[in-house]
Design an enzyme around this catalytic site. Sequence first.
Site, PDB file in Angstrom:
ATOM      1  N   ASP A  20       1.045  -1.219   0.163  1.00  0.00           N
ATOM      2  CA  ASP A  20      -0.083   0.090  -0.081  1.00  0.00           C
ATOM      3  C   ASP A  20       0.778   1.097   0.012  1.00  0.00           C
ATOM      4  O   ASP A  20       2.007   1.227   0.390  1.00  0.00           O
ATOM      5  CB  ASP A  20      -1.031   0.090   1.182  1.00  0.00           C
ATOM      6  N   ASP A  44     -10.223   1.595  -3.560  1.00  0.00           N
ATOM      7  CA  ASP A  44     -10.801   1.150  -2.031  1.00  0.00           C
ATOM      8  C   ASP A  44     -12.371   1.102  -2.065  1.00  0.00           C
ATOM      9  O   ASP A  44     -12.723   0.288  -1.120  1.00  0.00           O
ATOM     10  CB  ASP A  44     -10.413   2.202  -1.342  1.00  0.00           C
TER      11      ASP A  44
END
Length: 745
Positions: free
Chosen positions: A464, A528
């Site tokens: 990430d 997301d």
Amino acid sequence: MDPLYLRSASTSLVISFDSGEAEVIHWGADLGAALPDLAILGAPVPHSAVDAAVPAGLLPQASSSWRGRPALRGHRIADGVPGYDFSVRLRVAEVTAGAVGNAAVIVQDDADAGIRVSSALALHDGGLLELRHTVTNTGTSPYQLDELATVLPVAPDAVELLDLTGRWCRERHPQRRAIEQGTWVRTGRHGRTGHDSSLLFAAGTAGFGNRHGKVWATHLAWSGNHEQFADSAADGRTMIGGSELLGPAEVILAPGGSYTTPALFAAYSDRGLDGISESFYAWFRNRPHHVLPSAAAAGHRAGAGKPRPVVLNTWEAVYFDHNLTTLIELADSAAELGVERFVLDDGWFRGRRDDHAGLGDWYVDEALWPSGLTPLIDAVTSRGMEFGLWVEPEMVNLDSDVVQAHPEWIAGPSVQSYKDGGRLPLEWRHQHIIDLVNPDAWQYIYDRVDALLRENNISYLKWDQNRDLLEHGHAGRASVHEQTLAAYRLFDALKAAHPGVEIESCSSGGARVDLGILERTDRIWASDCNDALERQTIQRWTGLVVPPELVGGHVGPTTSHTTARTHDLSFRAITALFGHFGMEWDVRQVDGVQREELKRFIGIYKEHRGLIHSGRMVRADLPDDSLMLHGVVAGPAGSAGGPAGDIAVKGSTAALFTLVSTGTSPAEQPGRIAIPGLAADVDYRVEAVFPVPGDADYARTFTQVQPPAWLESGATASGRFLAEVGLPMPVLNPEHALLLQVTTA
């Protein structure tokens, strides 16, 4: 000097050297085996202009009277004084054909200014053009480079421009405008690609669509600051391209020093945007290191050869609540459903109970995991699943052991660390960026991630990167350029040390999606947002460039974490199917008929993932904006649509399509909808395979008294009939979808 002529997959590139510089005469449709004498293209010279024809150079420059955006901007610093050699006059010194295929290197030089630019071009088998420049300072004093752009001309009938924009949880949405005189610039100052970055710049003929029109498109393969632009000059010529956006004095070339641009990838299609996708897909799938092997790459031993596994990611199942008993229960439930990869998300490392602390301390938390991750990893692998782990190596929290020990490792605008009075950038999600340009910081991060992979049976990293690089500097100077290269080196080094480990690039969702990062990773996280309605658009436009096997698509909870929308399982599952399929959901709570439906759908993915991850993406042009029809047709990207491989075998699956209703329609019924992309003279059978009667949400999928005649038992027709006449489609409720399987009859 003879012109350079490259041809591949219905695309050709012609570069002439008659003007003394490299001039792009043509980039577009294939021109055949032979060219005429290019002297016939000598342009007129208008009044009140330079007294010579102005070339559209591979490196447009003011010295040739190009009045648009120049490719090279910079100046020499002599005896400490800047501004010299601000305008170069590059002329061709050497042209060398590549050793293999359609490739060449063109060297242009200005000995007086002490500047040389080498341009490497390759026209790949699927028609994708790759272009990069290297500038070298051949002078005796420093040269400050401000910009070196890669650009290409488009034909005069390219009158519309399509690019993409977005934000967090709404990445890659299209916008269109007419091409008019002036420059349309999309600037990314995020220090990463950005949620609003345009994955593609596409210029095309009026009204070009998915399956029609001419399109010229470019992509800049860079994960840092950048610009993409269309530059339309008053003389009627339009250039499209891009460049790295350099910060103040980020690149100063010492005598003998060089800088190489990110690659510009460019595709031409006379069959709309689907043809652009075919060129990109062919390039991805022919890479020796692609995650799945192709026939073209088989000789290079490409990929691991295994199908893309069904994934369960724990984030929306447990968030930061890491409890071994709970996680083993989740693994049990996942394995029973048919999951093949179990990924433990954020919260496993030292001091991590929420997002305020712990980033940078990449040690397993002894309080949570007194025996390390081994008990969970053993539980996962013993159930036949791979184990994956979330990391965010480029970020730190102030509340971390590493920052307390090394405050100078935080990147920012000041020379001094914040503990010595230096100024920090504003926090973003309570975190800062570790300065990978600092060799000690880089080595620390490499060592920690390397140790995790050596000490644990980890097959997959979810990598990430949750914030922009704002006011990003090293030792008081702008350093996004060097940070990006250092991050690339980190990926490359870890891949070399652990070649069997797959890496996903996640950047607060889809904020780092580009061919620079995808050269080093095995998939991207598109967003997301797992809301299936939002994902329909996000995945459609991500898939314009990136093939589905590299795009993570997950079934989220019934009610979306990010939008609070509620969707039936069939809509969520069908949406996730056309990617690398997985779930991000507490599947322990899924029971009864719904669990059987989910298990059956996982079986559908496993049955058809070979097709989804190798075929041609087909997107229909529908007049009703509330409906979408898209799918995958068997046959390699770059093929024209005829049968390939086992497509002609009776009963074999030739395609999967989905009809999607994104909202209410102005019409009472959708009418007949064409199914494009199949071989015209082959007969096919079309059947609805999900949802079907007995599935938990079948009754909520439709609003109709009577279905179309073919829906219950299927329809048989030729590819020509399906493309020209189509089939009457059922009346879908908004935010529902129907999966169709097409087999050879």
